[in-house]
Motif scaffolding. Structure first.
Motif, short mmCIF file in Angstrom:
data_model
loop_
_atom_site.label_atom_id
_atom_site.label_comp_id
_atom_site.label_asym_id
_atom_site.label_seq_id
_atom_site.Cartn_x
_atom_site.Cartn_y
_atom_site.Cartn_z
N LYS A 41 52.43 104.52 21.45
CA LYS A 41 53.83 105.33 22.38
C LYS A 41 53.76 106.74 21.33
O LYS A 41 54.57 106.73 20.01
CB LYS A 41 54.63 104.58 22.21
CG LYS A 41 55.37 105.56 23.37
CD LYS A 41 56.71 104.18 23.88
CE LYS A 41 57.57 105.40 24.86
NZ LYS A 41 59.06 104.21 24.97
N ASP A 66 64.86 94.52 31.02
CA ASP A 66 64.92 95.87 30.67
C ASP A 66 64.90 96.18 29.03
O ASP A 66 66.67 95.88 28.98
CB ASP A 66 64.65 96.75 31.51
CG ASP A 66 64.46 96.85 32.85
OD1 ASP A 66 64.86 97.92 33.99
OD2 ASP A 66 63.29 96.70 33.06
N ASP A 81 57.37 101.59 27.96
CA ASP A 81 58.80 101.55 28.34
C ASP A 81 59.53 101.05 27.20
O ASP A 81 60.99 101.44 26.87
CB ASP A 81 59.54 101.67 29.78
CG ASP A 81 61.08 102.07 29.73
OD1 ASP A 81 62.05 100.66 29.69
OD2 ASP A 81 61.18 103.53 29.36
N TRP A 82 59.50 99.41 26.97
CA TRP A 82 59.63 99.03 26.06
C TRP A 82 59.71 99.16 24.31
O TRP A 82 59.83 99.22 23.67
CB TRP A 82 59.00 97.37 26.37
CG TRP A 82 59.85 96.74 27.40
CD1 TRP A 82 60.61 96.79 28.33
CD2 TRP A 82 59.24 95.50 27.95
NE1 TRP A 82 60.87 95.88 29.10
CE2 TRP A 82 59.63 95.20 29.06
CE3 TRP A 82 57.92 94.77 27.33
CZ2 TRP A 82 59.50 94.07 30.26
CZ3 TRP A 82 58.07 93.26 28.65
CH2 TRP A 82 58.51 93.58 29.35
N ARG A 99 55.57 99.07 32.01
CA ARG A 99 57.00 98.58 31.36
C ARG A 99 56.91 98.37 29.98
O ARG A 99 57.85 98.49 29.03
CB ARG A 99 57.39 97.52 32.04
CG ARG A 99 58.41 97.44 33.50
CD ARG A 99 58.50 96.30 34.01
NE ARG A 99 60.36 95.18 33.42
CZ ARG A 99 60.46 94.10 33.57
NH1 ARG A 99 59.81 93.44 33.14
NH2 ARG A 99 61.44 93.96 32.20
N SER A 111 64.36 98.51 27.04
CA SER A 111 64.49 100.02 26.50
C SER A 111 64.08 100.91 25.14
O SER A 111 65.04 100.65 25.03
CB SER A 111 64.41 101.31 27.66
OG SER A 111 63.94 102.31 27.91
#
Length: 494
Positions: free
Chosen positions: A219, A111, A142-143, A139, A113
């Motif tokens: 995002k 992960d 989130d990255w 994911r 983030s």
């Protein structure tokens, strides 16, 4: 070709080994078969126009490194590619040494983030089960950093663990219909910026046409208009320095020495438009080219002499109207594009001028756009003016990036929030024989261009001579007067 005939033992469906097998066999053949995939190149161009300087970019399923990692790394960004095929990773490391490539399954990555400015994924998720596909998309969201970008391509169809023949290989795939991908990305917290389906025929014997889905997503968060190196240098001033003066005489002296590539960049940006407004037509150099490409253009010019000089262009499709940028004599949504080249620093109120331009454009039109051109952050003439003329005249420094940044925020607030910046080369050439002759000519032309009729014009010419002599002593015959084009469009969501 069957799985057994490749010499590889069967692997569990959805495993990294199964996903790697066809690409280990195909190697560079895969790159060649999809080399002419223009939609992928367009997606990369879209991304490059919006990335911050030295962006951190993850390329999932990086393949041979070409074209994705190669183009992005060549633009100065830090690219890390991940692929499950050892053959592909080795090819990518050889072909694209500017980027970093790792043998890894995206599902096994740790992960990270909020650590990536952008993620690209061109067709790498087709060989994993739907549950893994769903988790991977979540994911990726989130990255990304706030404001980060995701460019994604796949083959949309409604199937789980379906066996298909592809480039002589038997593979098992899972995918979703087009609408499902949009829903999954929104549920992951991304905004869909662009989505389209196209058809492509790979250059490989026996292959038929494929349907491809391309999605550009963002995002939420971060600045509404992120800082961009072409809108610098930073930090920006806190306020507008006020308008420069411009005379017909001074401009004509400069225009005769221009080698301009910015006009072609602007005209190309308007290639799909039909009703274009130009603000500040000047001598008509830009409007003539727009009219030649599109058949017609309307221009608003505040100076009576220049307005009159453009009247003969009526026979070439140019309509000339009197008026100023801050109060355009036109109704709402009359045009599908508005353009202003090298105009904002001559206006009393640049933000009002940009607001007026946005008002005249029909945002519902599929090609709606506002195009602005101002100076680049490393523009040599602006630097010369700031170093020599501003102190002598007691005027604030010029900062073209401030104008572009304020324009971008103004346009974004009015729905033109899909914003990109493009550099265009402009040179001012002094072809006189010898450095001293060039310096003398440049001093006269530039002083007249910047301050026609100023009571200290002779002093200004003298002050310009030392830096001009130093400049031309290098053997050059020109100054770089490079431009930046801001292109703003309404964000399209489907």
């Amino acid at each position: 070709m069957t799985v057994e005939s490749t010499g590889f033992p069967p692997q569990p469906s959805g495993s990294a080994e199964a996903a790697a097998r066809p690409f280990d066999v195909l190697g560079k053949t895969y790159e060649e078969a999809y080399a002419q995939l223009t939609e992928r190149l367009a997606a990369i161009d879209w991304l490059l126009a919006r990335l911050p300087e030295q962006a951190r970019v993850m390329d999932i399923g990086s393949g041979t490194g070409r074209p994705t990692a190669d183009l992005i790394a060549s633009a100065g960004h830090r690219v890390t590619g991940y692929d499950v095929s050892k053959t592909m990773v080795e090819l990518a490391r050889t072909q694209v040494p500017r980027a970093r490539f790792e043998l890894a399954d995206v599902r096994a990555l740790p992960d990270t983030s909020g650590q990536w400015d952008a993620v690209t994924a061109f067709f790498p998720l087709l060989q994993m089960p739907r549950t893994d596909l769903d988790a991977t998309l979540a994911r990726i969201a989130d990255w990304l950093v706030p404001g980060g970008l995701f460019v994604f391509a796949t083959v949309p169809f409604d199937a789980e663990d379906e066996e298909i023949q592809w480039m002589g290989q038997t593979i098992r795939c899972a995918s979703y219909p087009t609408d499902t991908y949009g829903r999954l990305l929104r549920e992951a917290g991304l905004e869909i910026v662009h989505e389209h389906v196209s058809t492509f025929h790979p250059d490989f014997p026996g292959m038929g046409a494929e349907e491809h889905l391309f999605v550009y997503a963002r995002k939420p968060g971060g600045p509404a208009v992120p800082p961009h190196p072409l809108a610098g240098p930073y930090p920006l001033p806190e306020s507008y320095r006020g308008p420069h003066e411009l005379s017909e005489q001074g401009w004509l002296g400069m225009e005769a020495r221009f080698e301009r590539q910015d006009i072609a960049v602007v005209v190309n940006a308007l290639a799909n438009n039909s009703r274009v407004l130009d603000v500040g037509g000047g001598t008509g150099a830009v409007v003539k080219e727009i009219a030649a490409r599109l058949g017609s253009v309307t221009t608003v010019e505040p100076h009576a002499a220049r307005e009159e000089s453009m009247r003969p262009l009526a026979g070439h499709g140019v309509t000339v109207l009197p008026g100023c940028a801050e109060r355009l004599p036109l109704g709402d949504a009359e045009f599908d594009a508005a353009v202003a080249t090298w105009v904002l620093h001559y206006t009393d109120d640049p933000e009002t001028a940009v607001t007026e331009m946005a008002r005249t454009v029909d945002r519902k039109h599929p090609e709606a756009r506002v195009v602005l051109v101002q100076g680049a952050p490393d523009n040599e003439l602006i630097d010369l003016w700031n170093r020599t003329c501003a102190p002598l005249l007691g005027e604030p420094h010029d900062h073209q990036g401030y104008l572009l940044t304020r324009a971008a925020h103004t346009l974004a607030a009015r729905g033109f929030d899909d914003i990109s910046f493009t550099r265009a080369r402009v040179d001012v050439v002094f072809s006189e024989e010898g450095a001293e002759a060039r310096a003398q000519a440049a001093a006269g032309v530039l002083a007249e261009f910047w301050n026609t009729g100023h009571p200290r014009l002779a002093q200004l010419r003298e002050a310009l001579l030392p830096p001009l002599r130093e400049h031309f002593a290098t053997g050059t015959d020109r100054f770089h007067d490079d431009a930046v084009m801001l292109l703003a469009r309404p964000r399209r969501t489907r």
